[in-house]
Design a protein around this motif. Structure first.
Motif, PDB file in Angstrom:
ATOM      1  N   GLY A 153     106.826  89.238  48.999  1.00 37.57           N
ATOM      2  CA  GLY A 153     106.552  87.850  49.347  1.00 37.57           C
ATOM      3  C   GLY A 153     107.491  87.273  50.395  1.00 37.57           C
ATOM      4  N   VAL A 154     108.095  88.135  51.206  1.00 36.83           N
ATOM      5  CA  VAL A 154     108.956  87.663  52.293  1.00 36.83           C
ATOM      6  C   VAL A 154     108.084  86.966  53.337  1.00 36.83           C
ATOM      7  CG1 VAL A 154     110.463  88.437  54.175  1.00 36.83           C
ATOM      8  CG2 VAL A 154     110.639  89.495  51.925  1.00 36.83           C
ATOM      9  N   SER A 155     108.587  85.871  53.917  1.00 37.11           N
ATOM     10  CA  SER A 155     107.791  85.169  54.919  1.00 37.11           C
ATOM     11  C   SER A 155     107.673  86.017  56.187  1.00 37.11           C
ATOM     12  CB  SER A 155     108.437  83.836  55.254  1.00 37.11           C
ATOM     13  OG  SER A 155     107.850  83.329  56.431  1.00 37.11           O
ATOM     14  N   PRO A 156     106.451  86.063  56.784  1.00 37.16           N
ATOM     15  CA  PRO A 156     106.281  86.801  58.041  1.00 37.16           C
ATOM     16  C   PRO A 156     107.231  86.308  59.134  1.00 37.16           C
ATOM     17  CG  PRO A 156     104.150  86.045  57.216  1.00 37.16           C
ATOM     18  CD  PRO A 156     105.197  85.486  56.296  1.00 37.16           C
TER      19      PRO A 156
ATOM     20  N   ILE B   2      99.616  65.052  51.965  1.00 37.98           N
ATOM     21  CA  ILE B   2      99.074  66.317  52.456  1.00 37.98           C
ATOM     22  C   ILE B   2      99.089  66.393  53.990  1.00 37.98           C
ATOM     23  CG2 ILE B   2      96.656  65.554  52.436  1.00 37.98           C
ATOM     24  CD1 ILE B   2      96.048  68.481  51.417  1.00 37.98           C
ATOM     25  N   PHE B   3      98.946  65.231  54.673  1.00 35.16           N
ATOM     26  CA  PHE B   3      98.868  65.270  56.138  1.00 35.16           C
ATOM     27  C   PHE B   3     100.202  65.692  56.759  1.00 35.16           C
ATOM     28  CE2 PHE B   3      95.222  62.746  55.025  1.00 35.16           C
ATOM     29  CZ  PHE B   3      94.266  63.227  55.891  1.00 35.16           C
ATOM     30  N   LEU B   4     101.298  65.157  56.212  1.00 35.16           N
ATOM     31  CA  LEU B   4     102.613  65.531  56.713  1.00 35.16           C
ATOM     32  C   LEU B   4     102.873  67.017  56.468  1.00 35.16           C
ATOM     33  CD1 LEU B   4     105.283  64.548  57.960  1.00 35.16           C
ATOM     34  CD2 LEU B   4     106.122  64.195  55.630  1.00 35.16           C
ATOM     35  N   LYS B   5     102.491  67.463  55.275  1.00 37.09           N
ATOM     36  CA  LYS B   5     102.693  68.868  54.917  1.00 37.09           C
ATOM     37  C   LYS B   5     101.868  69.779  55.814  1.00 37.09           C
ATOM     38  CE  LYS B   5     104.159  69.876  50.235  1.00 37.09           C
ATOM     39  NZ  LYS B   5     103.674  70.149  48.867  1.00 37.09           N
ATOM     40  N   GLN B  30      99.906  83.203  53.246  1.00 39.42           N
ATOM     41  CA  GLN B  30     101.092  82.967  52.428  1.00 39.42           C
ATOM     42  C   GLN B  30     101.364  81.475  52.228  1.00 39.42           C
ATOM     43  OE1 GLN B  30     105.167  84.207  53.612  1.00 39.42           O
ATOM     44  NE2 GLN B  30     104.804  85.912  52.250  1.00 39.42           N
ATOM     45  N   GLU B  31     101.298  80.708  53.325  1.00 43.35           N
ATOM     46  CA  GLU B  31     101.660  79.294  53.240  1.00 43.35           C
ATOM     47  C   GLU B  31     100.548  78.457  52.586  1.00 43.35           C
ATOM     48  OE1 GLU B  31     104.540  77.877  54.040  1.00 43.35           O
ATOM     49  OE2 GLU B  31     105.310  79.879  54.471  1.00 43.35           O
ATOM     50  N   VAL B  32      99.314  78.679  53.019  1.00 45.85           N
ATOM     51  CA  VAL B  32      98.222  77.785  52.647  1.00 45.85           C
ATOM     52  C   VAL B  32      97.579  78.186  51.320  1.00 45.85           C
ATOM     53  CG1 VAL B  32      95.944  76.986  53.377  1.00 45.85           C
ATOM     54  CG2 VAL B  32      97.776  77.170  55.046  1.00 45.85           C
ATOM     55  N   VAL B  33      97.412  79.508  51.120  1.00 44.09           N
ATOM     56  CA  VAL B  33      96.744  79.965  49.900  1.00 44.09           C
ATOM     57  C   VAL B  33      97.751  80.152  48.773  1.00 44.09           C
ATOM     58  CG1 VAL B  33      95.255  81.738  48.901  1.00 44.09           C
ATOM     59  CG2 VAL B  33      94.967  81.093  51.290  1.00 44.09           C
ATOM     60  N   GLN B  34      98.795  80.959  49.044  1.00 37.34           N
ATOM     61  CA  GLN B  34      99.686  81.325  47.939  1.00 37.34           C
ATOM     62  C   GLN B  34     100.692  80.234  47.598  1.00 37.34           C
ATOM     63  OE1 GLN B  34     101.031  85.110  49.420  1.00 37.34           O
ATOM     64  NE2 GLN B  34      99.143  86.145  48.819  1.00 37.34           N
ATOM     65  N   LYS B  35     101.336  79.614  48.617  1.00 43.73           N
ATOM     66  CA  LYS B  35     102.371  78.629  48.305  1.00 43.73           C
ATOM     67  C   LYS B  35     101.788  77.266  47.959  1.00 43.73           C
ATOM     68  CE  LYS B  35     106.458  80.180  50.738  1.00 43.73           C
ATOM     69  NZ  LYS B  35     107.013  80.070  52.084  1.00 43.73           N
ATOM     70  N   GLU B  36     100.917  76.737  48.850  1.00 45.53           N
ATOM     71  CA  GLU B  36     100.450  75.365  48.665  1.00 45.53           C
ATOM     72  C   GLU B  36      99.188  75.288  47.804  1.00 45.53           C
ATOM     73  OE1 GLU B  36     102.212  72.889  49.643  1.00 45.53           O
ATOM     74  OE2 GLU B  36     103.604  73.853  51.028  1.00 45.53           O
ATOM     75  N   THR B  40      91.446  78.602  47.920  1.00 41.06           N
ATOM     76  CA  THR B  40      91.441  79.776  47.051  1.00 41.06           C
ATOM     77  C   THR B  40      91.321  81.025  47.926  1.00 41.06           C
ATOM     78  OG1 THR B  40      89.048  79.847  46.850  1.00 41.06           O
ATOM     79  CG2 THR B  40      90.212  78.442  45.301  1.00 41.06           C
ATOM     80  N   GLU B  41      91.596  82.186  47.319  1.00 38.36           N
ATOM     81  CA  GLU B  41      91.523  83.447  48.072  1.00 38.36           C
ATOM     82  C   GLU B  41      90.127  83.639  48.673  1.00 38.36           C
ATOM     83  OE1 GLU B  41      93.787  85.755  48.754  1.00 38.36           O
ATOM     84  OE2 GLU B  41      95.443  85.341  47.388  1.00 38.36           O
ATOM     85  N   SER B  42      89.087  83.317  47.893  1.00 40.22           N
ATOM     86  CA  SER B  42      87.741  83.577  48.409  1.00 40.22           C
ATOM     87  C   SER B  42      87.375  82.556  49.486  1.00 40.22           C
ATOM     88  CB  SER B  42      86.707  83.601  47.290  1.00 40.22           C
ATOM     89  OG  SER B  42      86.772  82.439  46.518  1.00 40.22           O
ATOM     90  N   GLU B  43      87.846  81.315  49.361  1.00 38.15           N
ATOM     91  CA  GLU B  43      87.620  80.331  50.437  1.00 38.15           C
ATOM     92  C   GLU B  43      88.258  80.801  51.736  1.00 38.15           C
ATOM     93  OE1 GLU B  43      87.284  75.720  48.947  1.00 38.15           O
ATOM     94  OE2 GLU B  43      89.145  76.772  48.537  1.00 38.15           O
TER      95      GLU B  43
END
Lengths: 178, 195
Positions: A153-156, B2-5, B30-36, B40-43
């Motif tokens: 999970g390291v950032s790219p 959400i807009f600032l993020k 990583q940023e949009v699906v997994q962290k925030e 969803t993965e399928s979206e």
């Protein structure tokens, strides 16, 4: 001039399928041959720089071409030209699609599409490996970066920074040896 | 907020995006699906499919679609989604634009220098890892079906994956025709036949 620049990039953005790399031949035709805003050499320099700077390749190309022709304002205009068709088309699809997301036929369609998308993403890995000249000596780099991102999970972004710094230090070392 | 993020996340994605639209997907995932959890993965997979099949740079298509969907998924009306998509598209562009203006002369001057070439000799192989990790993360049950729970869907998915991969690898298939054919196959198998 800026109006013509905008319309040219609007056309390039709206009619090329297949992402940024597919736009290069059309850009060359429009910018170098048709409008003669830049020479072939200037175009190739911009191509090289756009590949080496961050950002979306086609937009980098557009803004750089615009900047070279008429400064910052033209750069922004060219970049907008190339992205406006994308934004409009994608927004239309997103608005329509969000109404039908839970429709069983749409879901069936995408159930078939999803594995194909993963395959379509896997193929460029191998074609890029060829153009990046992966050998036994450096194949640990892509393997390590894959595992760090995927499993740890390291950032790219860290991978980019570390690889850039590593290459820089290695280059200094080679330079000194020479 | 959400807009600032969205602004911060997509500015960050733009700044570190080397190596084209496909490399950018690993950031978005990583940023949009997994962290925030905005998608969803399928979206996310559906967005990639649509981005590949419409004109324009894949990175912009993806940023636009993500901006709209993330805002709407957060409970805002559709017209706020439009603002979100314009915001993400601009966020992903502005930092690279500034870098380009500052760096282009310098880079042209030093582009044949040993140190510059060495940087890219290490950077390019590393970017392949970005692509590979995005593809590997997408090989999940949301996209392929759960093997034990739904063995039929899982087997169909594996066959589609294998056929598209080998077809694309050996002779360049048209991405749009391929995507649509697989979608129609999905309608036939899951919709009409009800598998």
């Amino acid at each position: 001039m800026n109006k013509e620049l905008f319309l040219t990039f609007l056309k390039i953005g709206g009619f090329t399928l297949g992402g940024g790399a597919a736009m290069v031949p059309m850009m060359e035709k429009e910018i170098v041959l048709k409008h003669q805003w830049l020479s072939k050499e200037e175009f190739l320099d911009i191509y090289a720089v756009s590949q080496a700077t961050p950002g979306i390749f086609a937009v980098d190309m557009a803004s750089h071409i615009g900047y070279k022709i008429g400064g910052v304002k033209s750069g922004i205009i060219a970049a907008l030209g190339v992205v406006v068709p994308s934004i409009v088309i994608i927004l239309a699809i997103a608005i329509v699609f969000s109404q039908f997301k839970d429709n069983p036929w749409v879901e069936a369609f995408f159930k078939g599409v999803r594995p194909a998308v993963v395959a379509l993403l896997a193929v460029p890995i191998f074609s890029m490996a060829r153009s990046a000249r992966i050998t036994w000596a450096n194949c640990w780099i892509p393997i390590a970066s894959t595992l760090l991102i995927w499993l740890c999970g390291v950032s790219p972004a860290w991978i980019i920074l570390i690889a850039g710094l590593g290459g820089f230090l290695y280059g200094l070392y080679l330079n000194k040896k020479q | 907020m959400i807009f600032l993020k969205l602004f911060l996340v997509f500015s960050y994605i733009g700044l570190f995006n080397f190596g084209g639209g496909y490399a950018m997907l690993s950031f978005i995932q990583q940023e949009v699906v997994q962290k925030e959890g905005w998608l969803t993965e399928s979206e996310f997979t559906d967005i990639v499919a649509i981005s590949q099949s419409t004109p324009g740079p894949i990175g912009i298509n993806c940023a636009t679609y993500t901006g709209y969907t993330a805002v709407v998924n957060d409970g805002y009306p559709w017209w706020m989604g439009i603002l979100g998509s314009i915001l993400t598209s601009i966020s992903v562009l502005w930092l690279p634009f500034i870098v380009m203006i500052w760096v282009s002369k310098l880079l042209l001057h030093y582009k044949d220098h040993l140190v510059t070439q060495s940087i890219f000799r290490v950077l390019r192989p590393a970017i392949i890892g970005l692509l590979a990790s995005a593809a590997l993360s997408l090989m999940n049950t949301e996209n392929f079906g759960v093997p034990l729970q739904n063995p039929v869907q899982f087997s169909i998915s594996i066959v589609i994956f294998a056929v598209v991969f080998s077809g694309m690898y050996m002779r360049k298939l048209n991405i749009i025709y391929t995507t649509f054919s697989c979608g129609l196959l999905g309608i036939l198998l899951y919709g009409v036949l009800g598998l």
